[in-house]
Write a protein that holds these residues in place. Structure first.
Motif, PDB file in Angstrom:
ATOM      1  N   ILE A  57      -5.292  -3.483   4.847  1.00  0.00           N
ATOM      2  CA  ILE A  57      -4.058  -3.576   4.082  1.00  0.00           C
ATOM      3  C   ILE A  57      -2.967  -4.076   5.015  1.00  0.00           C
ATOM      4  N   VAL A  58      -2.373  -5.193   4.688  1.00  0.00           N
ATOM      5  CA  VAL A  58      -1.371  -5.815   5.548  1.00  0.00           C
ATOM      6  C   VAL A  58       0.025  -5.247   5.296  1.00  0.00           C
ATOM      7  N   SER A  59       0.335  -5.000   4.052  1.00  0.00           N
ATOM      8  CA  SER A  59       1.690  -4.598   3.685  1.00  0.00           C
ATOM      9  C   SER A  59       1.934  -3.095   3.876  1.00  0.00           C
ATOM     10  N   PRO A  60       2.898  -2.733   4.743  1.00  0.00           N
ATOM     11  CA  PRO A  60       3.245  -1.317   4.890  1.00  0.00           C
ATOM     12  C   PRO A  60       3.756  -0.706   3.580  1.00  0.00           C
ATOM     13  N   LYS A  61       4.450  -1.504   2.779  1.00  0.00           N
ATOM     14  CA  LYS A  61       4.974  -1.016   1.501  1.00  0.00           C
ATOM     15  C   LYS A  61       3.825  -0.606   0.567  1.00  0.00           C
ATOM     16  N   THR A  62       2.800  -1.425   0.489  1.00  0.00           N
ATOM     17  CA  THR A  62       1.630  -1.116  -0.347  1.00  0.00           C
ATOM     18  C   THR A  62       0.926   0.133   0.165  1.00  0.00           C
ATOM     19  N   TYR A  63       0.747   0.209   1.476  1.00  0.00           N
ATOM     20  CA  TYR A  63       0.097   1.388   2.074  1.00  0.00           C
ATOM     21  C   TYR A  63       0.854   2.661   1.715  1.00  0.00           C
ATOM     22  N   HIS A  64       2.156   2.667   1.960  1.00  0.00           N
ATOM     23  CA  HIS A  64       2.948   3.875   1.722  1.00  0.00           C
ATOM     24  C   HIS A  64       2.979   4.256   0.247  1.00  0.00           C
ATOM     25  N   LYS A  65       3.058   3.274  -0.625  1.00  0.00           N
ATOM     26  CA  LYS A  65       3.031   3.547  -2.061  1.00  0.00           C
ATOM     27  C   LYS A  65       1.721   4.240  -2.433  1.00  0.00           C
ATOM     28  N   CYS A  66       0.611   3.694  -1.982  1.00  0.00           N
ATOM     29  CA  CYS A  66      -0.700   4.222  -2.376  1.00  0.00           C
ATOM     30  C   CYS A  66      -1.009   5.574  -1.731  1.00  0.00           C
ATOM     31  N   ILE A  67      -0.648   5.757  -0.481  1.00  0.00           N
ATOM     32  CA  ILE A  67      -0.951   7.043   0.150  1.00  0.00           C
ATOM     33  C   ILE A  67      -0.089   8.153  -0.461  1.00  0.00           C
ATOM     34  N   VAL A  79       1.612  14.481   4.812  1.00  0.00           N
ATOM     35  CA  VAL A  79       2.854  14.999   5.394  1.00  0.00           C
ATOM     36  C   VAL A  79       3.399  13.928   6.336  1.00  0.00           C
ATOM     37  N   PRO A  80       4.288  13.075   5.808  1.00  0.00           N
ATOM     38  CA  PRO A  80       4.813  11.987   6.634  1.00  0.00           C
ATOM     39  C   PRO A  80       5.820  12.493   7.662  1.00  0.00           C
ATOM     40  N   THR A  81       6.042  11.682   8.655  1.00  0.00           N
ATOM     41  CA  THR A  81       7.061  11.972   9.653  1.00  0.00           C
ATOM     42  C   THR A  81       8.061  10.827   9.653  1.00  0.00           C
ATOM     43  N   LYS A  82       9.295  11.143   9.890  1.00  0.00           N
ATOM     44  CA  LYS A  82      10.331  10.100   9.959  1.00  0.00           C
ATOM     45  C   LYS A  82      10.416   9.498  11.368  1.00  0.00           C
ATOM     46  N   ASN A  83       9.798  10.158  12.315  1.00  0.00           N
ATOM     47  CA  ASN A  83       9.811   9.726  13.704  1.00  0.00           C
ATOM     48  C   ASN A  83       8.706   8.691  13.920  1.00  0.00           C
ATOM     49  N   LYS A  84       9.071   7.471  14.273  1.00  0.00           N
ATOM     50  CA  LYS A  84       8.086   6.402  14.465  1.00  0.00           C
ATOM     51  C   LYS A  84       7.157   6.647  15.654  1.00  0.00           C
ATOM     52  N   ASN A  85       7.537   7.574  16.528  1.00  0.00           N
ATOM     53  CA  ASN A  85       6.709   7.885  17.694  1.00  0.00           C
ATOM     54  C   ASN A  85       5.792   9.075  17.448  1.00  0.00           C
TER      55      ASN A  85
END
Length: 95
Positions: A57-67, A79-85
């Motif tokens: 899956i190339v698109s981060p938007k598609t990934y985040h929508k589906c997960i 359980v997502p994190t807002k911290n990119k690290n």
């Protein structure tokens, strides 16, 4: 063996779930593959790009929508994190 049980259960659960598409299936399978590489831990800790790469899956938007949909539909606990690290946590419903 546990991953196969999770995958089989997932396919049984989605058989009549019209909301689930091929991208959801690809992400779920990629999560299981990633988990297999981490000694089948639960939860797994992963960056989105790691799962996107496995699922093709190339698109981060598609990934985040589906997960997020997999989470809201009850197939996983995301359980997502807002911290990119920091990696997000994904829990599987195991018996």
């Amino acid at each position: 063996m546990e991953n196969l049980k999770l995958l089989t259960g997932f396919f049984q659960a989605i058989e009549n779930d019209f909301r689930i598409g091929t991208t959801h299936i690809a992400i779920f399978a990629a999560l299981l593959e990633f988990r297999a590489g981490k000694d089948f831990i639960n939860p797994i800790q992963a960056y989105s790009i790691e799962i996107q790469h496995i699922a093709k899956i190339v698109s981060p938007k598609t990934y985040h929508k589906c997960i997020k949909e997999l989470d809201s539909y009850g197939y996983i606990l995301y359980v997502p994190t807002k911290n990119k690290n920091k990696r997000s946590s994904i829990y599987f419903h195991v018996e």
